[in-house]
Design a protein around this motif. Structure first.
Motif, PDB file in Angstrom:
ATOM      1  N   GLU A 120       0.780  -0.662   0.075  1.00 38.84           N
ATOM      2  CA  GLU A 120       0.200  -0.362  -0.111  1.00 38.84           C
ATOM      3  C   GLU A 120       0.827   1.395  -0.102  1.00 38.84           C
ATOM      4  O   GLU A 120       1.450   1.370   1.332  1.00 38.84           O
ATOM      5  N   LYS A 121       0.904   2.796  -1.151  1.00 39.08           N
ATOM      6  CA  LYS A 121       1.687   3.167  -0.890  1.00 39.08           C
ATOM      7  C   LYS A 121       1.201   4.820  -0.199  1.00 39.08           C
ATOM      8  O   LYS A 121       1.926   5.324  -0.028  1.00 39.08           O
ATOM      9  N   ARG A 122      -0.576   4.681   0.364  1.00 39.44           N
ATOM     10  CA  ARG A 122      -0.546   5.847   0.915  1.00 39.44           C
ATOM     11  C   ARG A 122      -0.785   5.069   2.797  1.00 39.44           C
ATOM     12  O   ARG A 122      -0.328   6.171   3.304  1.00 39.44           O
ATOM     13  N   SER A 123      -2.155   5.016   2.899  1.00 42.47           N
ATOM     14  CA  SER A 123      -2.611   4.447   3.758  1.00 42.47           C
ATOM     15  C   SER A 123      -3.643   3.057   3.626  1.00 42.47           C
ATOM     16  O   SER A 123      -4.800   3.217   2.664  1.00 42.47           O
ATOM     17  N   LEU A 124      -3.169   1.927   5.020  1.00 40.63           N
ATOM     18  CA  LEU A 124      -4.096   1.268   4.337  1.00 40.63           C
ATOM     19  C   LEU A 124      -6.049   1.702   4.511  1.00 40.63           C
ATOM     20  O   LEU A 124      -6.374   2.568   5.103  1.00 40.63           O
ATOM     21  N   GLY A 125      -6.985   1.207   3.757  1.00 39.27           N
ATOM     22  CA  GLY A 125      -8.076   1.341   3.701  1.00 39.27           C
ATOM     23  C   GLY A 125      -8.510   2.165   2.546  1.00 39.27           C
ATOM     24  O   GLY A 125      -9.309   2.074   2.194  1.00 39.27           O
ATOM     25  N   GLU A 146       5.034   1.002   0.741  1.00 37.74           N
ATOM     26  CA  GLU A 146       5.456   1.257  -0.775  1.00 37.74           C
ATOM     27  C   GLU A 146       4.457   1.264  -1.509  1.00 37.74           C
ATOM     28  O   GLU A 146       4.076   0.484  -1.497  1.00 37.74           O
ATOM     29  N   GLU A 147       5.264   1.362  -2.942  1.00 33.39           N
ATOM     30  CA  GLU A 147       4.135   2.124  -4.311  1.00 33.39           C
ATOM     31  C   GLU A 147       5.521   0.822  -4.482  1.00 33.39           C
ATOM     32  O   GLU A 147       6.492   0.649  -4.436  1.00 33.39           O
ATOM     33  N   ALA A 148       4.304  -0.712  -4.883  1.00 36.41           N
ATOM     34  CA  ALA A 148       5.255  -1.299  -5.419  1.00 36.41           C
ATOM     35  C   ALA A 148       4.670  -1.243  -7.585  1.00 36.41           C
ATOM     36  O   ALA A 148       3.934  -1.474  -8.218  1.00 36.41           O
ATOM     37  N   THR A 149       5.961  -1.596  -7.665  1.00 40.55           N
ATOM     38  CA  THR A 149       5.888  -2.361  -9.786  1.00 40.55           C
ATOM     39  C   THR A 149       5.915  -3.624 -10.125  1.00 40.55           C
ATOM     40  O   THR A 149       7.170  -3.975  -9.937  1.00 40.55           O
ATOM     41  N   ILE A 150       4.766  -3.569 -11.495  1.00 44.55           N
ATOM     42  CA  ILE A 150       5.635  -4.894 -11.502  1.00 44.55           C
ATOM     43  C   ILE A 150       6.720  -5.203 -13.019  1.00 44.55           C
ATOM     44  O   ILE A 150       6.136  -3.980 -13.467  1.00 44.55           O
ATOM     45  N   THR A 151       7.911  -5.970 -12.156  1.00 44.12           N
ATOM     46  CA  THR A 151       8.732  -5.526 -13.490  1.00 44.12           C
ATOM     47  C   THR A 151       9.011  -6.623 -14.340  1.00 44.12           C
ATOM     48  O   THR A 151       9.540  -6.219 -15.412  1.00 44.12           O
ATOM     49  N   GLY A 152       8.131  -7.672 -14.041  1.00 47.66           N
ATOM     50  CA  GLY A 152       8.467  -9.002 -15.225  1.00 47.66           C
ATOM     51  C   GLY A 152       7.518 -10.101 -14.199  1.00 47.66           C
ATOM     52  O   GLY A 152       7.441 -10.333 -13.411  1.00 47.66           O
ATOM     53  N   LYS A 153       8.771 -11.847 -15.103  1.00 50.97           N
ATOM     54  CA  LYS A 153       8.471 -12.563 -14.145  1.00 50.97           C
ATOM     55  C   LYS A 153       9.753 -13.364 -13.830  1.00 50.97           C
ATOM     56  O   LYS A 153      10.894 -12.725 -14.059  1.00 50.97           O
ATOM     57  N   ASP A 154      10.204 -13.891 -13.577  1.00 56.90           N
ATOM     58  CA  ASP A 154      10.989 -14.491 -12.546  1.00 56.90           C
ATOM     59  C   ASP A 154      11.144 -16.153 -12.551  1.00 56.90           C
ATOM     60  O   ASP A 154       9.884 -16.853 -11.706  1.00 56.90           O
ATOM     61  N   PHE A 160       5.567 -14.122 -10.154  1.00 62.28           N
ATOM     62  CA  PHE A 160       6.145 -12.846 -10.644  1.00 62.28           C
ATOM     63  C   PHE A 160       6.452 -12.030  -9.778  1.00 62.28           C
ATOM     64  O   PHE A 160       6.876 -12.322  -8.617  1.00 62.28           O
ATOM     65  N   ALA A 161       7.439 -10.940 -10.392  1.00 65.30           N
ATOM     66  CA  ALA A 161       8.235  -9.912  -9.650  1.00 65.30           C
ATOM     67  C   ALA A 161       7.649  -8.854  -9.520  1.00 65.30           C
ATOM     68  O   ALA A 161       7.048  -8.218  -9.950  1.00 65.30           O
ATOM     69  N   VAL A 162       7.817  -8.013  -8.342  1.00 65.09           N
ATOM     70  CA  VAL A 162       7.305  -7.079  -7.702  1.00 65.09           C
ATOM     71  C   VAL A 162       7.914  -6.019  -7.519  1.00 65.09           C
ATOM     72  O   VAL A 162       9.210  -7.190  -5.985  1.00 65.09           O
ATOM     73  N   SER A 163       8.308  -5.097  -8.358  1.00 68.57           N
ATOM     74  CA  SER A 163       9.732  -4.030  -6.884  1.00 68.57           C
ATOM     75  C   SER A 163       8.978  -2.959  -6.323  1.00 68.57           C
ATOM     76  O   SER A 163       8.001  -2.116  -6.833  1.00 68.57           O
ATOM     77  N   ALA A 164       9.538  -2.823  -4.816  1.00 65.15           N
ATOM     78  CA  ALA A 164       9.010  -1.431  -4.189  1.00 65.15           C
ATOM     79  C   ALA A 164      10.497  -1.119  -3.424  1.00 65.15           C
ATOM     80  O   ALA A 164      11.528  -1.463  -2.922  1.00 65.15           O
ATOM     81  N   ALA A 165      10.890  -0.066  -3.793  1.00 65.87           N
ATOM     82  CA  ALA A 165      11.650   0.915  -2.648  1.00 65.87           C
ATOM     83  C   ALA A 165      13.041  -0.069  -2.902  1.00 65.87           C
ATOM     84  O   ALA A 165      13.340  -0.404  -1.756  1.00 65.87           O
TER      85      ALA A 165
END
Ligand code: NAI
Length: 457
Positions: A34-39, A112-120, A124-129
């Motif tokens: 979650e990049k802002r606030s839960l909920g 953190e803000e998450a971005t899907i980067t591809g597959k491993d 699925f690979a997701v990167s954050a910070a």
């Protein structure tokens, strides 16, 4: 080697946090971003804070009219700062509740803000910070944002003057002139609030009616109620430009008008947050939202989209159910979304609760239907509690099969009782089946039972 999660959920709104909770309870090793606030929007800047505001308006209106009930109240006043402070406390409490739920369920939460980067490999690979996380299944629950149209002045003045659902909930002062662009759900709820607390409210709506797809008879009753409280509706009117102090619009007949505005609410709909999260990196199809089937599956196996981001209904309660369906599908348990029995509520005073088909929809689809209606004053509790108020219950049934197709209510408690009508539609109850349900007395819900008896056998 990094941990491989069974489930990665992106977005911690109602859809996302419930999916994470249900997944973790079912034994899935779950990660929630979650990049802002839960909920999400619902809890932080939508459903819940708007209800806190509307409830303050309700208390204020009750106090102003208390003499109707034999109660005297002097020096009734609204303290906007106190209203907003209480709203913030409600939000804080509930956000803390969601956090506790996630902890209790054993969900790993990454703020953190998450971005899907591809597959491993298969994951699925997701990167954050700067960290990469791997997951066997992905649930996209990134929600929606206020649509910002290319109307001159809107984008430039967005923030302090042109408000979205976010800023409108934090005004410290009650604006003298509050002008709303868009007479849909958000526009109407906020128009109702600001009219109740003393603003001069004008709602500018492009269509010839308010409240979108709501049953027309019900929406026009709401319009009259709000007009009686001082709201001006400019229907069949499109906004052409916005400038400091006024909103310029044009009626369908070409007449140009300007409406004074100290604050402008932009509520012309919402757009799926499907861009900028890396869906393209794993080949997920994007349209106006993320297309899914009725199990929440996207075109990529293992990737699900729930809540506003899929664009189906943009309602928090739909997202909740979509979360459960997606989790069950991941677990291999049969489950399916059935959108036809999805209730909706407009929390104005009076409130609207509706589910299923409207008369307009039946006509458009060539469905042969019968309709029965009763004023809310047929309910004892309604009369006891709502001095001089009006309201309506309308039940629509299939003419041949006689099963319930739609129920539309306007009046106190409508939002609280509509789920029962949804159940009638879901269970495909016919008039005679539904009549056998015992309703508690005295409750406003009995109006549905009474209306069912209005059908001829
Ligand atoms: P909406 O889609 O409900 O209504 C937008 C309205 O703006 C429409 O009636 C449209 O005709 C009008 N419009 C569009 N462009 C215009 C223009 N240039 N000039 C004048 N009118 C214009 O959108 P809203 O109210 O922003 O709500 C967004 C979403 O949030 C909806 O999907 C709604 O379901 C959800 N929501 C639900 C609530 C609830 O269930 N109680 C409360 C608040 C939001």
């Amino acid at each position: 080697m990094s941990t491989v999660y069974d489930l990665i959920v992106i977005g911690g709104g109602p859809g996302g946090y419930l999916a994470a909770e249900r997944g973790a309870h079912a034994g899935l090793k779950t990660l929630l971003f979650e990049k802002r606030s839960l909920g999400g929007v619902c809890l932080n800047e939508g459903c819940i804070p708007s209800k806190a505001l509307l409830n303050s308006a309700k208390h204020y209106e009750h106090a102003l009219h208390a003499n109707k009930y034999g109660v005297s109240c002097d020096n009734v006043a609204i303290d906007q700062k106190a209203v907003v402070t209480r709203k913030a406390k409600v939000v804080r409490t509930l956000v803390a509740g969601v956090k506790a739920k996630m902890r209790g369920a054993g969900v790993t939460v990454v703020m953190e803000e998450a971005t899907i980067t591809g597959k491993d490999g298969a994951n699925f690979a997701v990167s954050a910070a700067g960290t990469t996380y791997l997951g066997k299944n992905l649930i996209i629950a990134t929600g929606s944002s206020a649509a910002v149209p290319p109307i001159p002045g809107v984008k430039e003045l967005l923030g302090d003057y042109v408000l979205t659902n976010r800023e409108v909930l934090d005004l410290q002062e009650i604006p003298k002139n509050f002008t709303v662009i868009g007479g849909g759900v958000i526009g109407l709820e906020m128009a109702a609030y600001y009219a109740a607390v003393g603003s001069k409210v004008t709602v500018i709506e492009m269509l010839d009616h308010i409240a979108g797809a709501t049953d027309l008879e019900i929406s026009s009753m709401l319009q009259k109620e709000l007009e009686a409280k001082g709201v001006t509706f400019l229907l069949s009117t499109a906004v052409k430009s916005v400038e400091m102090g006024k909103v310029n619009a044009e009626k369908a007949n070409g007449e140009k008008i300007s409406v004074a505005a100290d604050k402008v609410l932009l509520s012309i709909g919402r757009r799926s947050n499907c861009m900028g999260i890396g869906l393209e990196n794993i080949g997920v199809e994007i349209d106006r939202g993320v297309p899914t089937d009725t199990q929440g599956r996207t075109n990529v196996p293992g990737v699900y989209a729930i809540g506003d981001v899929n664009g189906h209904h943009m309602l928090a309660h739909t997202a909740y159910r979509e979360a459960e369906v997606a989790i069950n599908t991941i677990l291999g348990k049969p489950d399916n979304m059935r959108y036809h029995a999805n209730p909706s509520v407009i929390y104005t005073q009076p409130e609207i609760g509706s589910v299923g088909k409207t008369e307009e929809e039946c006509k458009a689809k060539g469905i042969e239907y019968e309709v029965a209606k009763l004023p809310m004053v047929y309910s004892g509790r309604f009369v006891a509690e709502n001095e001089g108020a009006d309201g309506l219950c309308k039940v629509i049934v299939d003419k041949k099969k006689r099963n319930v197709l739609g129920v539309h209510l306007i009046g106190a408690y409508s939002g609280e009782i509509i789920w029962g009508a949804a159940e009638m539609i879901e269970m495909q109850l016919r008039v005679n089946d539904a009549r056998q349900i015992i309703f508690p007395h005295p409750t406003v819900s009995e109006i549905i039972r009474e209306t069912l008896w209005e059908f001829k056998d």
